[in-house]
Design a protein around this motif. Structure first.
Motif, short mmCIF file in Angstrom:
data_model
loop_
_atom_site.label_atom_id
_atom_site.label_comp_id
_atom_site.label_asym_id
_atom_site.label_seq_id
_atom_site.Cartn_x
_atom_site.Cartn_y
_atom_site.Cartn_z
N GLN A 28 0.83 -1.20 0.00
CA GLN A 28 0.00 0.00 0.00
C GLN A 28 0.87 1.25 0.00
O GLN A 28 0.60 2.23 -0.72
N GLY A 29 1.91 1.25 0.81
CA GLY A 29 2.80 2.40 0.89
C GLY A 29 3.60 2.60 -0.39
O GLY A 29 3.81 3.75 -0.82
N ALA A 32 1.32 4.14 -2.90
CA ALA A 32 1.10 5.55 -2.57
C ALA A 32 2.27 6.40 -3.04
O ALA A 32 2.08 7.51 -3.56
N ASP A 39 -2.69 11.63 0.30
CA ASP A 39 -3.28 11.32 1.60
C ASP A 39 -2.29 10.65 2.54
O ASP A 39 -2.66 10.06 3.54
N VAL A 40 -1.00 10.73 2.21
CA VAL A 40 0.06 10.24 3.08
C VAL A 40 1.11 11.33 3.24
O VAL A 40 1.24 12.22 2.40
N GLN A 57 7.07 7.07 5.91
CA GLN A 57 5.77 7.38 5.34
C GLN A 57 4.72 7.22 6.44
O GLN A 57 4.69 6.20 7.13
N ASP A 59 0.62 7.18 7.02
CA ASP A 59 -0.63 7.11 6.26
C ASP A 59 -1.74 7.90 6.95
O ASP A 59 -1.54 8.53 7.99
N GLU A 163 -6.88 -2.60 7.84
CA GLU A 163 -6.56 -2.09 6.51
C GLU A 163 -7.50 -2.61 5.43
O GLU A 163 -8.09 -1.83 4.67
N ASP A 171 -8.15 1.96 -4.47
CA ASP A 171 -7.24 0.92 -3.98
C ASP A 171 -7.28 -0.31 -4.90
O ASP A 171 -6.24 -0.89 -5.23
#
Length: 282
Positions: A28-29, A32, A39-40, A57, A59, A163, A171
């Motif tokens: 996910q990171g 991103a 949004d992070v 990072q 979130d 999550e 996503d």
């Protein structure tokens, strides 16, 4: 953050993954970072010459992941970066692989262990697939048709998951755009209802880096106890072994989910490593 800086961070993550044998930042990171999501919060650490030595990072849920360049560890960069991360509002910090150095830092900052995510692995022939529950049929995911139905079932199946249950259309589409995405390994279970068929479960498999993965298995709450989860798990494992030729398969499951652990242990999975989450006390 411009493209050049994102590329520098991606290169640092790649060096760390090669040295550590695991990713320092979750999928996910990494998505991103690659897609420039706003949004992070991205934090970078540079030395006196302006060379990137660390990255963090944070979130939207105030969970953080940190990494220091393998060539620049034991110089105090990790401690300084963790302090900046906490000062920036992070409440939880991941330690992928449960590295002793990360646990030591967590203790130094008086962080409390609150979660253990286990990576399990299985190396064995494909299991036999049990019969589907009466009234349930199986097919594969069709992009452009199944997204909203899948998101609905995923949210219901993982309503209390920190999550997975909060996934959005974005996503899902980010993963559909990845090179590893293969709808032929994304199995959907449907139950006959008045007026049509309803999606009630799924097993999304993944193949990356020479390993198969039980990426996500989900069952509608209404189907809990029907044995559908066991069938879907076996269907995905058979696909990875027979169709993709992969004998080793991994998956992730929380240590506080004993029901899922029992299912996977009976299917031949054992613990390979753990990811830990530490939280700010108070």
């Amino acid at each position: 953050m411009d493209t050049t800086e994102r590329e520098e961070i991606a290169a640092l993550l790649a060096r760390a993954a090669e040295a550590d044998g695991r990713q320092a930042v979750s999928e996910q990171g990494r998505l991103a970072l690659r897609n420039g999501r706003v949004d992070v919060n991205h934090l970078t650490s540079k030395d006196e010459h302006g060379v990137l030595v660390g990255y963090a990072q944070i979130d939207a849920e105030w969970s953080a992941e940190l990494v220091v360049d393998p060539a620049r560890r034991r110089e105090g960069h990790g401690r300084a970066l963790l302090q900046r991360t906490l000062n920036s509002g992070a409440r939880r910090v991941w330690a992928h692989g449960g590295h002793p150095g990360a646990k030591h830092l967590a203790g130094e900052f008086h962080l409390e262990l609150v979660r253990e995510l286990r990576q399990l692995r299985r190396t064995a022939p494909a299991p036999e697939v049990p019969a589907l529950p009466d009234g349930v049929t199986l097919r594969t995911f069709e992009p452009g048709r199944d997204e909203e139905a899948w998101l609905k079932v995923n949210a219901a199946a993982f309503a209390h998951h920190p999550e997975q249950g909060s996934w959005t259309r974005r996503d899902l589409e980010e993963r559909q755009a990845e090179a590893w995405f293969d709808p032929a390994g994304f199995f959907l279970a449907e139950r006959e209802r008045e007026g049509g068929r309803e999606l009630v479960g799924f097993h999304w498999t993944k193949v990356e880096g020479g390993l198969g993965e039980v990426y996500v298995v989900g069952v509608s709450p209404a189907e809990q106890g029907s044995g559908l989860g066991k069938v879907l798990t076996a269907v995905g494992l058979r696909h990875l072994a027979r169709d993709r030729g992969l004998s080793t398969v991994l998956l992730y499951v929380d240590a506080d989910n004993p029901a899922a652990l029992r299912v996977y242990e009976r299917a031949g999975f054992t613990v390979h490593e753990v990811d830990l989450v530490f939280e700010v006390r108070g």
